[in-house]
Scaffold this motif. Structure first.
Motif, short mmCIF file in Angstrom:
data_model
loop_
_atom_site.label_atom_id
_atom_site.label_comp_id
_atom_site.label_asym_id
_atom_site.label_seq_id
_atom_site.Cartn_x
_atom_site.Cartn_y
_atom_site.Cartn_z
N GLN A 197 0.85 -1.19 0.00
CA GLN A 197 0.00 0.00 0.00
C GLN A 197 0.88 1.24 0.00
O GLN A 197 1.86 1.32 0.76
CB GLN A 197 -0.90 0.01 1.23
CG GLN A 197 -1.83 1.22 1.31
CD GLN A 197 -2.59 1.28 2.62
OE1 GLN A 197 -2.04 1.64 3.65
NE2 GLN A 197 -3.86 0.91 2.58
N GLN A 223 -4.46 10.15 -0.95
CA GLN A 223 -4.61 9.02 -1.87
C GLN A 223 -3.99 7.78 -1.27
O GLN A 223 -2.91 7.83 -0.67
CB GLN A 223 -3.96 9.33 -3.22
CG GLN A 223 -4.01 8.15 -4.20
CD GLN A 223 -3.50 8.50 -5.57
OE1 GLN A 223 -4.22 9.06 -6.39
NE2 GLN A 223 -2.24 8.18 -5.86
N VAL A 225 -3.20 3.71 -2.48
CA VAL A 225 -3.17 2.74 -3.57
C VAL A 225 -2.74 1.39 -2.99
O VAL A 225 -1.65 1.28 -2.41
CB VAL A 225 -2.20 3.16 -4.69
CG1 VAL A 225 -2.18 2.10 -5.79
CG2 VAL A 225 -2.61 4.51 -5.27
N TYR A 227 -1.99 -2.60 -3.98
CA TYR A 227 -1.71 -3.39 -5.18
C TYR A 227 -1.04 -4.70 -4.81
O TYR A 227 -0.34 -4.80 -3.80
CB TYR A 227 -0.85 -2.60 -6.16
CG TYR A 227 0.50 -2.19 -5.64
CD1 TYR A 227 1.65 -2.92 -5.95
CD2 TYR A 227 0.65 -1.06 -4.84
CE1 TYR A 227 2.88 -2.54 -5.48
CE2 TYR A 227 1.88 -0.67 -4.36
CZ TYR A 227 3.00 -1.41 -4.70
OH TYR A 227 4.24 -1.03 -4.22
N ARG A 247 -5.67 -4.21 -8.01
CA ARG A 247 -5.36 -2.80 -7.82
C ARG A 247 -6.59 -2.10 -7.24
O ARG A 247 -7.72 -2.32 -7.69
CB ARG A 247 -4.99 -2.12 -9.15
CG ARG A 247 -3.74 -2.66 -9.83
CD ARG A 247 -2.49 -2.21 -9.08
NE ARG A 247 -1.28 -2.57 -9.80
CZ ARG A 247 -0.65 -3.73 -9.68
NH1 ARG A 247 -1.15 -4.66 -8.87
NH2 ARG A 247 0.46 -3.96 -10.35
N ARG A 249 -7.51 1.95 -5.82
CA ARG A 249 -7.07 3.31 -5.53
C ARG A 249 -8.21 4.11 -4.94
O ARG A 249 -9.32 4.12 -5.47
CB ARG A 249 -6.57 4.00 -6.81
CG ARG A 249 -6.01 5.41 -6.56
CD ARG A 249 -5.62 6.07 -7.87
NE ARG A 249 -6.78 6.38 -8.68
CZ ARG A 249 -6.73 6.74 -9.96
NH1 ARG A 249 -5.58 6.78 -10.58
NH2 ARG A 249 -7.85 7.03 -10.62
N ARG A 251 -9.13 8.02 -3.51
CA ARG A 251 -8.74 9.42 -3.42
C ARG A 251 -9.76 10.18 -2.59
O ARG A 251 -10.96 9.94 -2.69
CB ARG A 251 -8.64 10.06 -4.81
CG ARG A 251 -7.45 9.62 -5.62
CD ARG A 251 -7.46 10.26 -6.99
NE ARG A 251 -6.29 9.93 -7.78
CZ ARG A 251 -6.14 10.23 -9.06
NH1 ARG A 251 -7.10 10.90 -9.70
NH2 ARG A 251 -5.04 9.89 -9.70
#
Length: 308
Positions: A197, A223, A225, A227, A247, A249, A251
Motif C-alpha cells: 500500500q 490518496q 493505492v 496493489y 489494484r 485506488r 482518493r
C-alpha cells in the motif's frame, strides 16, 4: 519519600480548577514525561480516553470526537483526530483543559472533553519524520512526513505532507499443497501474493481573527493505492501457472470554511461550509490456462455541508 514530598507542590501548581467543570493542566504538568505531540499529552491525562467521531455519517451530527482545538471541534472528516493531534508539537501547547458536563459548553454528546489550547505569540515550528522497515523477502516500507506550523501575531498556518509504503501481511508467500486422507499427494503448488500500500497526503489549515470573529480555512488531498501481483505455480500433477493482479485506488478531497463570531448577548454566530469527495477505483484480473477474467469497479461519493 523525600522525593515524593518534593514533587507534590509542582504537581499542584500545574493542575488547577479554572472554573466550574473545567480542570486545567498546564504544559509544565506534562514536562517530566517529555511528550512530543499533543496526542502524547492527551495520553497522560488521568481518566481521559480519546474517542474519534464517525466520519462515515452524512452531515456533522455525531461526527465530532471528544477533543477541542482552541475551544472548537476539528471539522475535517477526511482526517482523524489522532492525525490532527500528531501534527501539533507539544512545545506549541500552552495547556489542556478537561471539560465536564455542566461547564456551559456544547459537549457533543460526550461526558468529558479535552480542549487543547495552543500557545500564542510568533513562532515557527516543524518536524520531519523518516521511517523504514525491511523484511526477509526484500520488501521495504519507507515513509517520510513533514509538519510545519507558522504562527504569527494574529494568524496561524499549519501545513502537513506525508508519503509512505507499507505491506499487508494477510497473504504473502507460501504453499498450497493438497493431500488425500491416506497421505498421497494430490497437488503441489507454491504461491506468491505480496500486498503493498502506498499512501500520500497533503493538508493545510489557516486561522486568523477577522471582523470581530475567527476565520478558519482548510483543505486535504489524500490518496491510497493498494496493489498485489499474484502468481501460483503448480508442479504436480500437471505443471501450470496462474497469475493475477489486484489494484485499488482511493482518493479523497476536502475543503472547508468555518467562521465564528461572538454576539453581545452571550451567544455565538457561526457559518460553516464543507465539501468533500471520495473516489474508489478497483481492478482485479486473473489469468490461467482457461483464459482471463477481469473485474473493475468505480465509486464516487460527494458531500456538501452548509450550516449557519
Amino acid at each position: 519519600m523525600a522525593l515524593l514530598f518534593f514533587l507534590l507542590p509542582a504537581f499542584a501548581q500545574a493542575q488547577s480548577q479554572d472554573r466550574p467543570g473545567v480542570t486545567v493542566y498546564a504544559a509544565a504538568w506534562f514536562a517530566a514525561n517529555q511528550p512530543g505531540t499533543a496526542l502524547d499529552m492527551l495520553a497522560l491525562l488521568p481518566g481521559f480516553r480519546l474517542q474519534e467521531g464517525d466520519s462515515s455519517l452524512r452531515g456533522l451530527s455525531g461526527t465530532a470526537g471528544n477533543v477541542l482545538i482552541d475551544g472548537a471541534p476539528p471539522t475535517s472528516k477526511e482526517e482523524s483526530l489522532q492525525t490532527i493531534l500528531q501534527r501539533i508539537p507539544a512545545a506549541a501547547v500552552a495547556r489542556i483543559e478537561l471539560v465536564r458536563s455542566g461547564a456551559g459548553i456544547d459537549m457533543h454528546g460526550h461526558p468529558l472533553l479535552a480542549n487543547v489550547v495552543r500557545a500564542s505569540g510568533t513562532a515557527v515550528r516543524g518536524r520531519i519524520e523518516l521511517e523504514d522497515a525491511f523484511n526477509h523477502y526484500g520488501m521495504t516500507a519507507p515513509r517520510i512526513a513533514v509538519h510545519l506550523t507558522l504562527q504569527g501575531a494574529d494568524d496561524t498556518l499549519d501545513i502537513s505532507a506525508s508519503y509512505g509504503r507499507e505491506w499487508n501481511g494477510n497473504h504473502g508467500f507460501g504453499r498450497r499443497d493438497r493431500f488425500a486422507p491416506d497421505g498421497n499427494v494430490l497437488r503441489l503448488a507454491s504461491y506468491a501474493q505480496p500486498e503493498l500500500q502506498i499512501a500520500s497526503e497533503v493538508s493545510a489549515q489557516y486561522r486568523r481573527p477577522i471582523m470581530g470573529g475567527t476565520l478558519e480555512l482548510g483543505g486535504v488531498v489524500k490518496q491510497e493505492v493498494e496493489y498485489s501481483d499474484i502468481a501460483e505455480q503448480t508442479g504436480f500433477p500437471v505443471a501450470a501457472l496462474a497469475t493475477g493482479r489486484d489494484r485499488e485506488r482511493e482518493r479523497g478531497l476536502e475543503a472547508q470554511l468555518h467562521y465564528q463570531r461572538p454576539l453581545g448577548s452571550g451567544g455565538n454566530w457561526e457559518a460553516f461550509l464543507l465539501h468533500r469527495m471520495n473516489e474508489e477505483i478497483s481492478l482485479s484480473r486473473s489469468t490461467d490456462s482457461g483464459g482471463t477474467d477481469l473485474a473493475t469497479g468505480n465509486r464516487v461519493l460527494r458531500e456538501t455541508v452548509v450550516r449557519g
